[in-house]
Design an enzyme around this catalytic site. Structure first.
Site, PDB file in Angstrom:
ATOM      1  N   CYS A 120       0.762  -1.276   0.153  1.00 18.79           N
ATOM      2  CA  CYS A 120       0.087  -0.003   0.035  1.00 18.79           C
ATOM      3  C   CYS A 120       0.774   1.041  -0.048  1.00 18.79           C
ATOM      4  O   CYS A 120       0.585   2.221  -0.626  1.00 18.79           O
ATOM      5  CB  CYS A 120      -0.996   0.106   0.937  1.00 18.79           C
ATOM      6  SG  CYS A 120      -0.071   0.584   2.681  1.00 18.79           S
ATOM      7  N   GLU A1245      -6.620 -13.253   0.120  1.00 16.88           N
ATOM      8  CA  GLU A1245      -7.185 -13.655   1.484  1.00 16.88           C
ATOM      9  C   GLU A1245      -6.640 -15.036   2.123  1.00 16.88           C
ATOM     10  O   GLU A1245      -6.377 -15.038   3.155  1.00 16.88           O
ATOM     11  CB  GLU A1245      -8.477 -13.710   1.648  1.00 16.88           C
ATOM     12  CG  GLU A1245      -9.170 -12.164   1.503  1.00 16.88           C
ATOM     13  CD  GLU A1245     -10.755 -12.189   1.558  1.00 16.88           C
ATOM     14  OE1 GLU A1245     -11.268 -11.596   2.330  1.00 16.88           O
ATOM     15  OE2 GLU A1245     -11.429 -12.891   0.635  1.00 16.88           O
TER      16      GLU A1245
HETATM   17  S1  FES Z   1       3.150  -1.484   2.582  1.00 15.71           S
HETATM   18 FE1  FES Z   1       3.513  -1.488   4.561  1.00 15.71          FE
HETATM   19  S2  FES Z   1       1.595  -0.924   5.627  1.00 15.71           S
HETATM   20 FE2  FES Z   1       1.147  -1.460   3.273  1.00 15.71          FE
END
Ligand code: FES
Ligand SMILES: Cc1cc2nc3c(=O)[nH]c(=O)nc-3n(C[C@H](O)[C@H](O)[C@H](O)COP(=O)(O)OP(=O)(O)OC[C@H]3O[C@@H](n4cnc5c(N)ncnc54)[C@H](O)[C@@H]3O)c2cc1C
Ligand code: FES
Length: 1313
Positions: A120, A1245
């Site tokens: 992310c 998942e």
């Molecule tokens: S890449 Fe480390 S929290 Fe999302």
């Protein structure tokens, strides 16, 4: 220059940020460095995630010139806790300062991105800065140093493995030896096209420290800034920085209630604004470490990193016995918080810590140190802590200034040890810390004196005085242990409901840790006096805790076929440019969006009662507070005040049904003003009875909708057939999503009509749009909902983000101005809901090795609204037997209606509980009952492309399961106090939403005249590599390099009616929609490619444009063949299943309950991987998240419904030191899946549930410990198997001393939900 307390003008702060000089005369001392960087300088690369020093997202580097050593000192700090006043004369380096996509990336940035260490991206800048600073101090660190440097940086996505693999390319040695990726990795088998590489380190830019940005020459030339006293004046706080003791005393006389502050890591946690703060960071009388023949004198303002460095140095020159206290201190420092905190936290601040467990207070109390103090009137005194004064007296005397601490060296016959036990191995405060010192009479085994100090037993560290007195004169022999346990029972007695909970554990630890000390000293003393160790070999495992070496990882995946064109990215581990910008801090998350000039911030007024009538809401005081503009309640909602169903209001109107529920909102000019004022709104309640736990709900018959009963086969006949029947229970706790970016929204009212643009960190744009439109009483086409990316989500931003968006939009609608609401971590955790807590009661019939019947009742704690709980019940039922064929089953599911925040979907929603429970109860009769291709599930689904047996076999073989099981047995037979366990488990997740309508997706492809392509789809990029895969798919269909394709954002403007991003289907359905849209474009270009076969993409696009052919196309996909009855749950529910197997081996410390994962092997069927690096990253990350669920992540809530776990300080997600020491992940080869895009499978998942292998390996190890105590029957171990549960389950003489208090006979500190 003396500090003037009367001066009207505050000081001017001078410092450098990324080489640029900043001069500011208006800094509010309450401002943290992070706020300054993000808000004032708009350097948003550094992120805010927790605000309490526990996650590392805000890591920056501070540098200062140290005249004494003629050195530039670099250190990382948590900017979210670092006071602005302290940056005077410093150079701050943020992620933006070391590289960018445009100017060139720093090797650290390049390597984390190209090694796939950023998903992310929210944690990435912090990771980068930790590694950068390590290299500044040591350009060739060891593997161990790399790993330890990252202890303070949490990542919720990657499972750390790829981050370490990238960063360890900087390290000087590599445990992989010849297999080292630096050398290009191994080609495991060229013929089979199996690769162990996900990146090529040979492509990395070499690290050349001389190319790093330079330290500002001015700061090296002048000492002016260090020699200036400072005074900063803010809205609520005055801050002074005196330069010497005299000034300090003058200030303390003038402001007797002033608080001293050094690192602000203790004070900052309290989140209280003290009117006067005095920094002691520059007072030379309080600094420095001096080692003499007698001992060590440490200035109270010495930071823990400085102390560590000095102690390491000192131990080199001292005789062995004199280093015993130093070694204990070093051990204690190595487990203290994290690097960033140790770099600023002081020894004085820790010893004088006014609440909570203090490590050094405990250690120094046992060591018998002398504290030298001075009162504000200048009166000096020296006291021996523990003798002349207690820790409590010290911490609560506000007039005392601690000058220094004298730690005497131990004598030749003096032994000193420290043990700290915490929920998590590192970056965690202690549950109990013990420090014990014993002096034996010369040439004897007789105790001359003994000092036992314990932290975590009461508010302050205490000495076990009865034990200390009684033991004098006793001989150091085994009999002493039993007597000591008796004395300690008198000294350390906790009533069952005591603050902090875990009372039995804390008391048992006191005795167990003494036993450890006894063994250690028995051994150490014998060796010191030249005798053979008196500790029998089988007992020696009790004399020390677990040791951990740096971790390593291996991956295995199939390479693309040799004939695949090089420019076709499908099946390759390609990295997109937007991953690179995560590493440079250029990726824009919601709170990084520049503010509008008239923007307001929203602070929520949250319920403090679990169930109550609202009698009155009074905002009078709040409205008078600085910056406050508006107050919003349910009366301001023009449309529907409910979201999703009629159970939960956006703004509570007459009744609250949970603590943390939104009652009203305050709008103010800054986030801080809004939050403060919201807390000042007075709400009067009339309390009603609350139902909190599953047991409460059963008792009160409080359920949503009728219980759901699913039957297949003949259950009675099944039990008649069984040789034996097992009846058990298992409880699986909930889990906080702990996405690094909290729930965030920016609502911007449009000037025309009543339109609203909602930028929302959501996994479900269509829902956020709908709920907002309904709240505003406008049609959906008046509301645009969009976002670029999410800083993690894991299911927690599917539903709750819609309410958050609607609340923010209602506020924006009322004031007609843009409103931003970014929840603080504590608000987020207290009010957004978790994974469903779960209780299963079951009866299993077994005949030989065959399962004949399963009768199961399960309960989930749904919370104050049913939301996703109907889906939870259905999905649980559909996954009841995991990968096992059970001919006769009856499953009954209940959703409990309680007064906790309504639970949410979370990664491996419903499956993970069923996998863990079924692996626990079927584990003994495993392989025989496993499904085969073509079998039919109880719900009537035929299993196609179902490869669990292949995964199991490969995992069994490559993990050497059989041989290692034997080795485990041998290890266990030789060690009494350390045990190993090994377990293999499987997982199986049906891939589709059980709500059939949510299995659809749309996409929009727009080709511009220059040939560049803008792609849009309905999914949310939240770190799962979705955009990466979508671009790969488009690149293959359009036959153009992926660099020509871009995704700008997800928006209801481009793709309407999107499905939630989750259930592992997002790449499947959106990928098919993207493929369809791209194929339409290719069909339209066909004429032009045929007309100009030697042309290129740009030529054909231009030709199509000129021929007035549309270069924009939509694509749509719905998962075919789904056909099932939602009432009976029979039919084709899922498109296919993703399966996998894992083998884990663990070691536990039976005396403390500590554990470590020695090795995990995973084999996963992902079909033909679209991108092996993305898929393996998902497996590693999901598995580690599963380990968190099953081991450390314990939700704590009081019996009256108050959430106690509100940040990383109290809630423990795995750190870099919690992952398997050896971690192998293999993608099953040769199993293409024709039911999803390019033969792939959804993977986000299913691997979560493979953490069951660790849980069951721990149970296996506990079994062995219990066996040694004469217990051979199976036992109940609930999830999470926290350190205290593990210890309590390892029944032995110490546990028997403290019987577990009968539930119901006391009010517990926290309850199991
Ligand atoms: S890449 Fe480390 S929290 Fe999302
Ligand atoms: C993420 C995180 C993890 C942590 N982990 C641990 C841990 O593992 N173990 C642990 O024990 N603690 C831990 N702590 C708590 C904290 O870091 C320590 O207590 C730290 O040593 C405090 O030092 P400081 O310089 O930051 O104190 P400050 O916050 O600056 O001050 C703390 C208190 O001490 C007083 N004080 C400081 N120096 C003097 C002095 N010379 N004379 C008189 N009073 C003084 C201050 O007035 C104040 O009341 C953690 C904190 C955080 C944020
Ligand atoms: S945001 Fe600073 S440590 Fe988490």
């Amino acid at each position: 220059m003396a500090v003037s307390t009367n001066r009207v003008q505050p000081s001017v702060l001078v410092f450098y940020v990324n080489g640029k000089k900043i001069t500011d005369d208006g800094v509010d001392p309450e401002t943290t460095l992070l706020q300054y960087l993000r808000v004032k300088l708009r350097l948003t690369g550094t992120k805010l995630s927790c605000g309490e020093g526990g996650c590392g997202a805000c890591t920056v580097m501070l540098s200062r010139y140290d005249k004494a050593s003629n050195n530039i000192k670099h250190m990382t700090v948590m900017a979210c806790m670092y006071p602005m006043g302290e940056v005077h004369g410093m150079a701050v380096t943020t992620v933006e300062g070391i590289g960018s996509l445009g100017q060139g990336m720093h090797p650290v940035q390049e390597r984390i991105a190209k090694a796939h260490g950023s998903q992310c991206g929210f944690c990435t800048p912090g990771m980068v800065m930790s590694m950068y600073c390590l290299l500044k101090n040591n350009p060739t660190p060891s593997e161990e140093q790399v790993e330890r440097e990252l202890e303070g940086n949490l990542c919720r996505c990657t499972g750390y493995r790829p981050i370490l693999d990238g960063f360890k390319t900087f390290a000087k040695e590599c445990p992989m030896g010849e297999n080292c990726c630096q050398r290009g990795g191994t080609e495991a088998n060229e013929d089979e096209r199996i690769s162990t590489k996900l990146f090529n380190p040979k492509e990395f830019t070499p690290y050349d420290p001389s190319q790093d940005p330079i330290f500002p020459p001015e700061l090296q030339r002048t000492e002016t800034y260090d020699k200036e006293s400072l005074r900063l004046v803010g809205e609520r706080v005055m801050w002074y920085r005196p330069l010497n003791l005299e000034e300090l005393l003058a200030l303390k006389t003038k402001f007797p209630d002033a608080k001293l502050v050094r690192g602000n890591t203790g004070l900052g946690l309290s989140k209280i604004a003290f009117p006067v703060l005095i920094s002691i960071s520059r007072i030379s009388e309080l600094s420095g470490v001096r080692v003499s023949d007698e001992g060590i004198r440490v200035g109270s303002a010495t930071t823990l990193s400085e102390l560590d460095e000095s102690l390491q140095e000192a131990r080199k020159t001292l005789p062995d016995y004199k280093t015993r206290v130093i070694d204990a201190l070093l051990k204690s420092l190595s487990r203290f918080a994290n690097h960033q905190i140790r770099n600023v936290a002081s020894i004085g601040g820790n010893v004088l810590k006014a609440h909570g467990v203090s490590d050094l207070q405990t250690v120094l109390l046992a060591a018998g140190v002398t504290l030298t103090m001075v009162t504000s009137a200048g009166k000096r005194k020296s006291v021996v802590i523990g003798e002349d004064t207690t820790c409590e007296e010290l911490a609560t005397d506000t007039d005392l200034i601690l000058l220094d601490i004298f730690i005497p060296h131990p004598g030749k016959h003096e032994y000193f040890h420290v043990s700290k036990e915490s929920l998590r191995r590192t970056n965690d405060s202690a549950i109990v810390i013990s420090a014990i010192k014993v002096t034996l009479r010369e040439d004897t085994d007789e105790i001359k004196s003994i000092s036992l100090s314990y932290g975590g037993i009461s508010a302050f560290s205490v000495l076990a005085k009865i034990a200390m007195k009684s033991a004098v004169g006793r001989v150091w022999e085994e009999r002493l242990v039993s007597d000591m346990c008796q004395w300690l029972r008198e000294d350390i007695s906790l009533s069952p409901g005591s603050s902090g909970g875990m009372t039995e554990y804390r008391q048992i630890l006191a005795s167990s840790l003494f036993f450890r000390f006894y063994l250690t000293v028995a051994d150490q003393h014998c060796r010191y006096v030249g005798k053979q160790s008196g500790v029998p070999p089988s007992q020696q495992s009790g004399s020390c805790g677990l040791k951990r070496d740096p971790s390593s990882g291996l991956v295995f995946h199939e390479e693309v076929s040799p004939g695949q064109p090089v420019e076709d990215p499908i099946g390759r581990s390609v990295v997109m440019p937007f991953t690179l910008t995560h590493a440079t801090g250029e990726s824009v998350f919601l709170d990084d969006i520049p503010p509008y000039s008239n923007e307001l911030h929203l602070g929520r007024v949250m319920s403090t009662k679990a169930h109550a009538k609202i009698l009155n809401i009074d905002p009078t005081e709040a409205l008078k507070m600085p910056g406050v503009v508006e107050f919003v309640t349910y009366k301001d909602v023009p449309g529907k005040n409910y979201w999703l169903n009629l159970e939960e209001e956006l703004f509570a109107s007459v009744e609250v049904t949970v603590q943390g529920q939104t009652i009203a909102a305050i709008l103010a000019d800054t986030h801080e003003h809004a939050v403060r004022a919201a807390r000042a709104v007075k709400v009067e309640y009339e309390e009603l009875e609350a139902v909190i736990t599953i047991e409460d709900a059963i008792k009160a018959n409080s359920f949503y909708f009728p219980k759901k009963v699913f039957v297949d086969g003949d259950i009675e006949a099944g039990f008649r057939e069984a040789d034996h029947v097992i009846e058990k229970e298992m409880r699986i706790g909930g889990q906080e999503h702990y996405y690094m970016e909290t729930q965030s929204c920016l609502a911007v009212p449009q000037t025309e009509y009543r339109q609203m643009e909602v930028i929302s960190a959501t996994q479900f744009h269509a829902l956020a749009q709908m709920v907002t439109a309904e709240a505003l009483a406008v049609p959906s086409n008046y509301v645009i909902c969009k976002s670029k990316r999410l800083g993690g989500a894991f299911g927690g931003k599917i539903l709750r983000s819609a309410a958050h968006a609607a609340i923010t939009a209602v506020a924006a609608n009322k004031c007609g101005r843009p409103v931003r609401c970014v929840l603080d971590r504590d608000e987020d955790m207290a009010s957004t809901g978790t994974r469903h807590p779960f209780l299963a009661k079951y009866k299993v019939g077994i005949s030989g090795t065959r399962i004949t019947a399963l009768d199961m009742e399960f309960y989930c704690n749904a919370g104050n609204a049913s939301l996703s709980s109907g889906g939870f019940i259905d999905k649980s039922i559909l996954h009841t037997c995991n990968t096992f064929k059970v001919p006769n089953i009856r499953v009954t599911g209940y959703a409990c209606k309680t007064n906790i925040t309504s639970c949410n979907p979370m990664r491996a929603f419903a499956c993970v509980q069923m996998v863990l429970a079924s692996e626990d109860f079927f584990g003994l009769v495993h392989e025989e009952n496993m499904y085969r291709e073509g079998d039919v599930t109880p719900s009537g689904q035929v299993l196609k492309h179902y490869n669990v047996r292949k995964c199991w076999k490969q995992c069994y073989d490559t993990s050497d399961y059989l041989e290692r099981s034997r080795a485990v047995e041998i290890f266990n037979s030789e060690n009494r106090w350390k045990k190993r366990g090994i377990a293999m488990t499987t997982t199986n997740q049906g891939i589709s939403n059980t709500d059939t309508s949510a299995n659809q997706a749309g996409a929009l492809v727009q080709v511009y005249k220059d040939g560049s392509v803008l792609l849009a789809h309905g999914g949310s990029e939240m770190g799962q590599g979705l955009n990466n895969k979508m671009i790969q798919i488009a690149s293959r269909v359009l036959r153009i390099p992926y660099s020509r394709i871009h995704i700008s954002s997800t928006s209801t403007e481009t793709v309407p009616n999107s499905s939630p991003s989750g259930a592992s289907i997002t790449a499947d359905v959106n990928g098919m929609a993207v493929k369809a849209a791209c194929e339409t474009i290719m069909d339209r270009l066909d004429t032009f490619t045929q007309e100009n076969p030697n042309g290129n993409w740009t030529d054909w696009v231009m030709a199509a444009y000129k021929a007035r052919v549309s270069l924009s196309a939509t694509g749509f996909y719905r998962t075919p063949d789904l056909n099932y009855n939602t009432d009976t749950l029979h039919g084709e529910v899922f498109n296919y299943f993703t399966t996998g197997a894992a083998c884990s081996e663990v070691e536990i410390d039976c005396l403390t309950g500590e554990y470590q994962i020695l090795r995990t092997d995973i084999v996963m069927d992902v079909g033909s991987s679209l991108n092996p690096a993305v898929d393996i990253g998902q497996i590693q990350g999901a598995f580690v998240q599963g380990c968190g669920l099953m081991l450390t992540e314990q939700l704590k809530i009081t019996p009256d419904g108050k959430v106690l776990t509100r940040g990383p300080f109290s809630y423990k997600v795995p750190t870099v030191r919690d992952i398997p020491q050896e971690f192998k992940v293999s993608l099953l080869k040769g199993t293409p899946n024709p039911r999803a895009v390019y033969s792939s499978k959804g993977i986000g998942e299913p691997p979560v549930a493979l953490a069951a292998s660790v849980f069951l390996a721990i149970k296996d190890a506990i079994m062995s410990a219990r066996f040694d105590s004469g217990l051979s029957e199976n036992f109940q171990l609930d999830s999470p198997a926290t350190i205290d549960k593990i210890r309590l389950a390892c029944t032995d003489r110490f546990t028997k001393e403290f019987p577990i208090a009968e539930p119901g006979t006391f009010k517990p500190w926290f309850v199991d939900l």
